[in-house]
Design an enzyme around this catalytic site. Structure first.
Site, PDB file in Angstrom:
ATOM      1  N   CYS A  77      10.648  21.569  36.375  1.00  0.00           N
ATOM      2  CA  CYS A  77       9.938  22.205  37.571  1.00  0.00           C
ATOM      3  C   CYS A  77       9.109  20.792  38.324  1.00  0.00           C
ATOM      4  O   CYS A  77       8.889  21.362  39.467  1.00  0.00           O
ATOM      5  CB  CYS A  77       8.582  23.072  36.896  1.00  0.00           C
ATOM      6  SG  CYS A  77       7.462  22.235  36.018  1.00  0.00           S
TER       7      CYS A  77
ATOM      8  N   CYS B 128       4.340  25.366  30.488  1.00  0.00           N
ATOM      9  CA  CYS B 128       3.040  24.530  31.214  1.00  0.00           C
ATOM     10  C   CYS B 128       2.077  24.470  30.012  1.00  0.00           C
ATOM     11  O   CYS B 128       1.481  23.163  30.348  1.00  0.00           O
ATOM     12  CB  CYS B 128       2.649  25.672  32.127  1.00  0.00           C
ATOM     13  SG  CYS B 128       3.760  26.587  33.121  1.00  0.00           S
TER      14      CYS B 128
HETATM   15 FE1  FES Z   1       6.262  23.572  35.275  1.00  0.00          FE
HETATM   16 FE2  FES Z   1       4.355  25.138  35.300  1.00  0.00          FE
HETATM   17  S1  FES Z   1       6.009  25.757  35.906  1.00  0.00           S
HETATM   18  S2  FES Z   1       4.204  23.202  34.337  1.00  0.00           S
END
Ligand code: FES
Length: 124
Positions: free
Chosen positions: A34, A103
């Protein structure tokens, strides 16, 4: 509702937010998928984490997780901070959606990396 009130609260009012100029240990971790980055700063005295702060460039769950993690290790011995799991962080936030659990992993890793940095700087 996708997110618990606690997640929303820690996202909107993050605790211990900001850079620490005189940190004893700094842990920076990221998630390649991400692209989110979390930086955790700790101050240590007699093996106790006397102060902690963070900067997170990432999603709301990552911000909430880092905020909660700082609250959970502040004033605690290093040994306890090292036992902090991402599951415990997520539970303290009254849960995270399954696809947001990674996360909270960043928060666990950031704490460990900051402690590792502290040890590396403080052992001969
Ligand atoms: Fe990557 Fe939350 S989407 S840390």
């Amino acid at each position: 509702m996708l997110y618990s009130e606690k997640v929303m609260d820690h996202f909107q009012n993050p605790r211990n937010l900001g850079k620490m100029e005189d940190a004893d240990g700094i842990g920076e971790v990221g998630n390649a998928k991400c692209g989110d980055i979390m930086k955790m700063y700790i101050k240590v005295e007699n093996d106790i984490i006397t102060d902690v702060s963070f900067n997170t460039f990432g999603c709301g769950s990552a911000i909430a997780s880092s905020s909660m993690a700082t609250e959970m290790i502040k004033g605690k011995p290093i040994s306890e901070a090292l036992e902090l799991t991402n599951k415990a962080v997520a539970e303290a936030l009254d849960g995270l959606p399954a696809h947001k659990m990674h996360c909270s992993v960043l928060a666990e890793e950031a704490v460990r990396t900051a402690v590792k940095d502290y040890y590396e700087k403080n052992t001969l």
